[in-house]
Design a protein around this motif. Structure first.
Motif, PDB file in Angstrom:
ATOM      1  N   ASP A  27       0.818  -1.219   0.000  1.00  0.00           N
ATOM      2  CA  ASP A  27       0.000   0.000   0.000  1.00  0.00           C
ATOM      3  C   ASP A  27       0.852   1.268   0.000  1.00  0.00           C
ATOM      4  OD1 ASP A  27      -2.471  -1.338  -0.058  1.00  0.00           O
ATOM      5  OD2 ASP A  27      -2.436  -1.619   2.111  1.00  0.00           O
ATOM      6  N   ILE A  28       1.980   1.209  -0.692  1.00  0.00           N
ATOM      7  CA  ILE A  28       2.849   2.369  -0.869  1.00  0.00           C
ATOM      8  C   ILE A  28       2.643   2.910  -2.279  1.00  0.00           C
ATOM      9  CG2 ILE A  28       5.244   3.166  -0.960  1.00  0.00           C
ATOM     10  CD1 ILE A  28       5.925   0.943   1.041  1.00  0.00           C
ATOM     11  N   THR A  29       2.369   4.197  -2.372  1.00  0.00           N
ATOM     12  CA  THR A  29       2.172   4.808  -3.680  1.00  0.00           C
ATOM     13  C   THR A  29       3.488   4.819  -4.453  1.00  0.00           C
ATOM     14  OG1 THR A  29       0.425   6.225  -2.809  1.00  0.00           O
ATOM     15  CG2 THR A  29       1.425   6.893  -4.902  1.00  0.00           C
ATOM     16  N   VAL A  30       3.450   4.367  -5.707  1.00  0.00           N
ATOM     17  CA  VAL A  30       4.650   4.260  -6.529  1.00  0.00           C
ATOM     18  C   VAL A  30       4.486   5.120  -7.784  1.00  0.00           C
ATOM     19  CG1 VAL A  30       6.211   2.690  -7.745  1.00  0.00           C
ATOM     20  CG2 VAL A  30       4.945   1.876  -5.744  1.00  0.00           C
ATOM     21  N   HIS A  31       5.490   5.918  -8.071  1.00  0.00           N
ATOM     22  CA  HIS A  31       5.542   6.695  -9.305  1.00  0.00           C
ATOM     23  C   HIS A  31       6.676   6.131 -10.152  1.00  0.00           C
ATOM     24  CE1 HIS A  31       2.875   9.812  -7.608  1.00  0.00           C
ATOM     25  NE2 HIS A  31       3.549   9.620  -6.488  1.00  0.00           N
ATOM     26  N   ILE A  32       6.354   5.642 -11.338  1.00  0.00           N
ATOM     27  CA  ILE A  32       7.360   5.025 -12.203  1.00  0.00           C
ATOM     28  C   ILE A  32       7.748   6.005 -13.307  1.00  0.00           C
ATOM     29  CG2 ILE A  32       7.827   3.143 -13.825  1.00  0.00           C
ATOM     30  CD1 ILE A  32       5.920   1.401 -12.173  1.00  0.00           C
ATOM     31  N   VAL A  33       9.054   6.256 -13.394  1.00  0.00           N
ATOM     32  CA  VAL A  33       9.576   7.164 -14.414  1.00  0.00           C
ATOM     33  C   VAL A  33      10.631   6.414 -15.216  1.00  0.00           C
ATOM     34  CG1 VAL A  33      10.786   9.335 -14.867  1.00  0.00           C
ATOM     35  CG2 VAL A  33       9.151   9.191 -12.975  1.00  0.00           C
ATOM     36  N   GLY A  34      10.500   6.422 -16.528  1.00  0.00           N
ATOM     37  CA  GLY A  34      11.451   5.753 -17.397  1.00  0.00           C
ATOM     38  C   GLY A  34      12.678   6.609 -17.654  1.00  0.00           C
ATOM     39  N   ARG A  35      13.674   5.988 -18.291  1.00  0.00           N
ATOM     40  CA  ARG A  35      14.923   6.698 -18.592  1.00  0.00           C
ATOM     41  C   ARG A  35      14.684   7.925 -19.476  1.00  0.00           C
ATOM     42  NH1 ARG A  35      17.786   4.489 -21.953  1.00  0.00           N
ATOM     43  NH2 ARG A  35      16.640   2.600 -22.485  1.00  0.00           N
ATOM     44  N   HIS A  36      13.682   7.840 -20.320  1.00  0.00           N
ATOM     45  CA  HIS A  36      13.453   8.907 -21.296  1.00  0.00           C
ATOM     46  C   HIS A  36      12.462   9.953 -20.804  1.00  0.00           C
ATOM     47  CE1 HIS A  36      15.735   6.488 -24.101  1.00  0.00           C
ATOM     48  NE2 HIS A  36      14.912   5.483 -23.932  1.00  0.00           N
ATOM     49  N   ASP A  37      12.090   9.848 -19.526  1.00  0.00           N
ATOM     50  CA  ASP A  37      11.113  10.791 -18.980  1.00  0.00           C
ATOM     51  C   ASP A  37      11.738  11.712 -17.947  1.00  0.00           C
ATOM     52  OD1 ASP A  37       9.068   9.617 -20.472  1.00  0.00           O
ATOM     53  OD2 ASP A  37       8.709   8.105 -18.935  1.00  0.00           O
ATOM     54  N   ALA A  38      13.001  12.061 -18.147  1.00  0.00           N
ATOM     55  CA  ALA A  38      13.711  12.876 -17.163  1.00  0.00           C
ATOM     56  C   ALA A  38      13.007  14.197 -16.877  1.00  0.00           C
ATOM     57  CB  ALA A  38      15.140  13.131 -17.634  1.00  0.00           C
ATOM     58  N   ALA A  39      12.292  14.707 -17.865  1.00  0.00           N
ATOM     59  CA  ALA A  39      11.598  15.989 -17.689  1.00  0.00           C
ATOM     60  C   ALA A  39      10.526  15.897 -16.609  1.00  0.00           C
ATOM     61  CB  ALA A  39      10.980  16.430 -19.008  1.00  0.00           C
ATOM     62  N   ARG A  40       9.996  14.700 -16.375  1.00  0.00           N
ATOM     63  CA  ARG A  40       8.941  14.528 -15.372  1.00  0.00           C
ATOM     64  C   ARG A  40       9.489  14.487 -13.952  1.00  0.00           C
ATOM     65  NH1 ARG A  40       6.278   9.258 -16.127  1.00  0.00           N
ATOM     66  NH2 ARG A  40       4.915  10.027 -14.489  1.00  0.00           N
ATOM     67  N   LEU A  41      10.803  14.287 -13.823  1.00  0.00           N
ATOM     68  CA  LEU A  41      11.379  14.128 -12.494  1.00  0.00           C
ATOM     69  C   LEU A  41      11.089  15.321 -11.595  1.00  0.00           C
ATOM     70  CD1 LEU A  41      14.888  12.540 -13.202  1.00  0.00           C
ATOM     71  CD2 LEU A  41      12.983  11.495 -11.978  1.00  0.00           C
ATOM     72  N   GLY A  42      11.266  16.511 -12.136  1.00  0.00           N
ATOM     73  CA  GLY A  42      11.089  17.715 -11.331  1.00  0.00           C
ATOM     74  C   GLY A  42       9.696  17.855 -10.761  1.00  0.00           C
TER      75      GLY A  42
END
Length: 286
Positions: A27-42
């Motif tokens: 029950d831990i919320t997980v956000h998955i970001v791919g290698r090509h989605d660096a712009a979403r990191l911020g």
């Protein structure tokens, strides 16, 4: 959004997918970001109290003749560290490589304080990323560095030149011949995916941890020994042909796991024979 959320960078891969499933079960919320989605990191980082960095675009074979391929991995890590400068309370768990950063260790099993002496560009890339993570740690951030052995098990897809056990099982299923570089006596440490996930989950529960740990089984098996286990489990004799040994291939690495055992009160639970059987049963049903 809760700061208890976890960001998985590279979460679509083998270890990342297994981790995501387990985190969701907890029950831990997980956000998955791919290698090509660096712009979403911020945008996502401020929502997360833990970042697990699994993203890698290379293998020891893929960057052997193209060291510049390691730049993408390093650039992504540096971008992440830059963004995390403004989040002093966020815990970073970085997956390095226990199989490549030590090169050919002088002593086995190899402990975390052994010299870093990679033979491959991939290992050198991991060592460089570790160095920046350690500098980030020295600046006061909580950074856990994991040096995993060769992970295997259900859910592992085929990836050229990577994943010995998965490759052997594929050839067993298809009845095709497998390439082996050298005499097959190179020794590696193999760890079942469930054991990797369990250790990582325990580090998520230790947000102030800032250590470096080997993550393996603590046992070594040669390629020939793994082949015999695969043949025993599948009941199929593998067809192999040998190529000359490659300079990028470490001769023997077995990880000393006493530090992580003490830190987590954790031990690997699945033997090689049991793990190969689980992987084989999954592959036949895939």
């Amino acid at each position: 959004m809760s700061r208890e959320s976890v960001l998985l960078l590279g979460g679509a891969g083998f270890i990342g997918s297994a981790l995501a499933k387990r985190l969701e079960q907890e029950d831990i919320t997980v956000h998955i970001v791919g290698r090509h989605d660096a712009a979403r990191l911020g945008n996502i980082l401020p929502q997360c109290g833990t970042v697990i960095h699994l993203a890698s675009a290379t293998t020891p074979g893929s960057s052997a003749s193209h060291p510049d391929l390691e730049l993408d991995n390093l650039t992504l890590t540096l971008r992440l560290l830059e963004l995390m400068q403004n989040q002093p309370d966020t815990h970073l768990i970085f997956f390095s490589s226990g199989g490549t950063v030590y090169g050919n260790p002088q002593r086995l099993p190899v402990a975390e304080d052994a010299p870093i002496a990679p033979l491959s560009n991939h290992g050198a890339g991991k060592a460089a990323q570790e160095a920046f993570c350690q500098a980030f740690r020295a600046a006061g951030h909580a950074v856990t560095i994991l040096r995993p052995a060769n992970a295997y098990g259900p859910g592992q897809t085929m990836r050229g030149g990577f994943g010995l056990i998965r490759t052997m099982l594929e050839h067993a299923r298809a009845g095709t011949a497998m390439e082996i570089w050298g005499d097959g006596e190179n020794v590696r440490d193999f760890i079942y995916i469930g054991d990797v996930v369990e250790a990582c989950i325990r580090f998520v529960a230790l947000p102030q941890d800032s250590g470096t740990y080997n993550l393996g089984s603590g046992r070594g098996y040669s390629i020939n020994q793994v082949r015999r286990v695969v043949e025993q489990v599948t009941g199929i004799e593998l067809k192999v042909f040998h190529h000359p040994a490659r300079g990028i291939d470490v001769r023997a690495v077995v990880l000393d796991i006493s530090r992580i055992e003490k830190r987590l009160s954790w031990k690997p639970q699945i033997s090689l024979e049991a793990g190969v059987l689980h992987a084989w049963n999954w592959l036949r049903q895939a």
